[in-house]
Design an enzyme around this catalytic site. Structure first.
Site, mmCIF file in Angstrom:
data_model
loop_
_atom_site.group_PDB
_atom_site.id
_atom_site.type_symbol
_atom_site.label_atom_id
_atom_site.label_comp_id
_atom_site.label_asym_id
_atom_site.label_seq_id
_atom_site.Cartn_x
_atom_site.Cartn_y
_atom_site.Cartn_z
ATOM 1 N N SER A 1 1.031 -1.192 0.336
ATOM 2 C CA SER A 1 -0.013 -0.289 -0.076
ATOM 3 C C SER A 1 0.804 1.200 0.255
ATOM 4 C CB SER A 1 -1.064 -0.137 1.029
ATOM 5 O OG SER A 1 -1.914 0.833 0.933
ATOM 6 N N HIS B 1 -6.916 -5.293 -2.194
ATOM 7 C CA HIS B 1 -6.361 -4.375 -1.558
ATOM 8 C C HIS B 1 -5.484 -5.993 -0.500
ATOM 9 C CE1 HIS B 1 -4.232 -1.150 -0.461
ATOM 10 N NE2 HIS B 1 -3.768 -1.028 0.259
ATOM 11 N N ASP C 1 -9.090 -4.589 -6.308
ATOM 12 C CA ASP C 1 -8.675 -4.305 -5.055
ATOM 13 C C ASP C 1 -9.277 -2.081 -5.560
ATOM 14 O OD1 ASP C 1 -7.249 -1.885 -3.681
ATOM 15 O OD2 ASP C 1 -5.036 -2.839 -4.214
#
Length: 638
Positions: free
Chosen positions: A492, A609, A577
């Site tokens: 991320s 994600h 995602d």
């Protein structure tokens, strides 16, 4: 209420699966542990006791997916499987009464979580929120005020906004409690289940609404700049005031009593001079605030209640070498699930009966891991080039001298989050493979106060990245790191930091692993999920405005400077995602291939994600292992 565990918002980026053949080489005296031992599903997790204390539910694998099982709290009866989910793990659940369990799951990582109810006796399952393109979150389980209802919020009417409903889990009836007409983003109910507090935002200002009961409309009470935190957690026992975290007129968040009808702070209950306060404990039965947590390098707690202090002392005495927490207890508060853990033990679950002072082991999450073969996680600190004190953690491979080691730098995601001390599968995996692992809480990491957080504003790729770079140079100067064998890996925002590190300090890293990371801040901001829309101006203030800060965002977006990258890169991405969309990874991979820079790319069509499914996690870490071996050569020279 906010003090309850957030069952349906957990994101696990690592876990487990079936595996290739174990390696048999050694690094020093540390045996190489098979990769599946780190990343396959645990034997069990999330043990929760029923309100009457007679049953215990938990998640355990069935056909490679985490499903709900239930067993009696006493006796030798075997656990029974209640659910038959085969496409994606159940992420979490709660008891509603003694016969119903409510759980949440999404589809393929899209984060549109839906709720289901399963009967704890028959296993009959019913969908509770079968609405397309809708995200559901639990506000309050109404444990003390309703036998059948829970409070939920969902964006069925408008994907940008969450309305509040009472959901009857027995018959599925939905009753509208509050239609969101003010960009409300958070709600708090009192102990009678009445929705009393709502927070709204325009991105830059947080406005608080309050009502004394259900018969009155919400009234706007006060507003604060978004940099000021006032976070009401739950009501005081008399439902008159609220316990809240607040940094108004101070740098660190303190636990306070707030009069939400006036916006006035009545009393400071606890504050720490170095860090913000965290979660709180509350006794429903005795209607008493029991403790508040805070995290320096480890999580600690300040206990208000003599009975709770004695209980924690008894639980700690059972396993004095471990950290202790209570994850669930019955309504009488004399039977509880206790979790013991450390940096080398992910979780051991124990049932404690306070009436008999009896401890009964329930499960060890990863019993195949030998803690003695894992590596300690040590706190470290260093100064950034502009003088900030940066805290972090260093995990060194066992059996190796802390000198000239290959290193994997692992900045956390968020970025407005923080690393904490405790078991981390990827860290232990990397240390077992011979790497030192550096994790740091760069500026903007939460828990260190308002000034430290604000120091990150519009500093992606700049001072935030310098904090990471300065940590690497600290390792080199200490003689711990081999400057020619340093890699960077993150997920991320950590993936963004990986790309930024390779782009803006290309001579520092020998390779990088970008896991669902951001490459282009323009496209990131243009594609945020609809339910983040109320916070758009806040993102602009904290990251940069695509119109007025276009030069800044272009300068700090790695995709526009891909030609600077010299080190090989491995990119992993979930196709579904909703936060960091696949185009972020597509762009950087295309740019690198255009410049003939080595890049590997792994895309999973059934993930979002981060990789939840066991087989996908294993594939990712198996490929990551081979990639790092190729470029960092962790095996010591003979």
């Amino acid at each position: 209420m906010r003090y309850l565990p957030i069952f349906f918002c957990a994101l696990l980026l690592i876990g487990c699966a079936k595996t290739p053949t174990a390696h048999h080489r050694q690094h020093g005296d540390a045996d190489i542990i098979p990769i599946e031992d780190f990343f396959r599903n645990p034997t069990a997790k999330q043990f929760r006791i029923s309100p009457d204390g007679s049953q215990i539910a938990f998640l355990a694998p069935y056909r490679s997916r985490m499903n709900i099982f239930v067993q009696p709290a006493e006796g030798e009866s075997k656990a029974r499987r209640l659910t038959d989910v085969r496409d994606r793990d159940i992420s979490g659940f709660l008891w509603k009464g003694n016969g119903t369990i409510v759980y949440g799951r999404d589809r393929g990582g899209d984060e549109n979580t839906h709720l289901y109810a399963v009967n704890s006796i028959t296993g009959k399952t019913r969908p509770l929120t079968p609405f397309a393109e809708t995200k559901v979150r639990v506000i309050d389980d109404l444990r003390t005020s309703s036998a059948t209802d829970i409070l939920i919020e969902m964006n069925r009417r408008d994907r940008r906004l969450f309305d509040v409903y009472r959901l009857n889990v027995a018959d599925g009836t939905l009753t509208l409690v509050a239609e969101n007409t003010h960009n409300w983003t958070n709600y708090v109910a009192d102990h009678q289940g009445r929705l009393r507090i709502a927070e709204a935002t325009d991105g830059l200002t947080t406005t608080y609404y309050y009502r004394p009961d259900d018969a009155h409309p919400f009234a706007e009470i006060f507003s604060v700049d978004f940099r000021t935190t006032i976070d009401p957690i739950l009501f005081t026992p008399d439902d008159r005031y609220a316990y809240a975290r607040s940094n108004r007129h101070r740098d660190k968040e303190a636990l306070v009593v707030m009069d939400m009808s006036t916006g006035k702070e009545r009393k400071i209950l606890f504050r720490h001079p170095e860090v913000d306060v965290g979660g709180i404990g509350y006794s429903r039965k005795r209607k008493r605030l029991t403790h508040v947590s805070y995290t320096t390098w480890k999580e600690k707690r300040h206990v208000f209640d003599t009975r709770m202090r004695a209980l924690f002392a008894r639980l700690q005495a059972h396993r004095p070498e471990m950290e202790v927490d209570i994850s669930s207890w019955n309504d009488d508060e004399d039977r509880m699930v206790v979790v013991y853990s450390s940096d080398r033990v992910p979780a051991e679950y124990v049932l404690y009966d306070a009436q008999t002072d009896r401890f009964t082991k329930l499960a060890t999450a990863l019993p195949w891991l030998d803690a003695e073969k894992l590596a300690p996680m040590k706190p470290i600190a260093y100064r950034s080039r502009d003088g900030l004190l940066i805290h972090g953690y260093l995990t060194l491979p066992r059996g190796r001298e802390a000198k000239n080691l290959p290193v994997v730098v692992n900045p956390h995601g968020g970025p407005w989050a923080r690393d904490v001390w405790g078991y981390d599968g990827s860290t232990q995996f990397l240390a077992n493979r011979g790497y030192a692992v550096l994790q740091m809480n760069f500026r903007g990491s939460t828990g260190y106060g308002r000034r430290f957080w604000e120091a990150s504003f519009k500093e992606w790729g700049l001072k935030m990245q310098n904090d990471i770079t300065d940590g690497v140079h600290w390792l080199i100067d200490e003689g711990i790191a081999d400057s020619k064998r340093i890699g960077i890996y993150g997920a991320s925002y950590g993936g963004y930091a990986t790309l930024a590190g390779l782009t803006f300090t290309p001579d520092l890293y020998a390779c990088g692993v970008d896991y669902v990371g951001v490459s282009n801040i323009f496209t990131l901001l243009a594609s945020i999920p609809p339910y983040w829309e109320p916070a758009r101006k806040r993102f602009y203030a904290m990251i940069g405005n695509p119109i007025t800060d276009d030069k800044l965002l272009r300068a700090i977006s790695p995709v526009f400077h891909a030609e600077n990258i010299r080190a090989p890169l491995f990119v992993a991405q979930g196709a579904n995602d909703p936060r960091v969309k696949k185009q972020e990874s597509d762009q950087i991979v295309a740019a690198l291939r255009h410049h003939d820079i080595p890049v590997e790319y792994l895309v999973k069509r059934n993930e979002g994600h981060g990789f939840h499914n066991e087989e996908n996690r294993l594939e990712f870490f198996s490929r990551m292992e081979r990639f790092l071996e190729r470029y960092l050569s962790p095996t010591p020279q003979q």
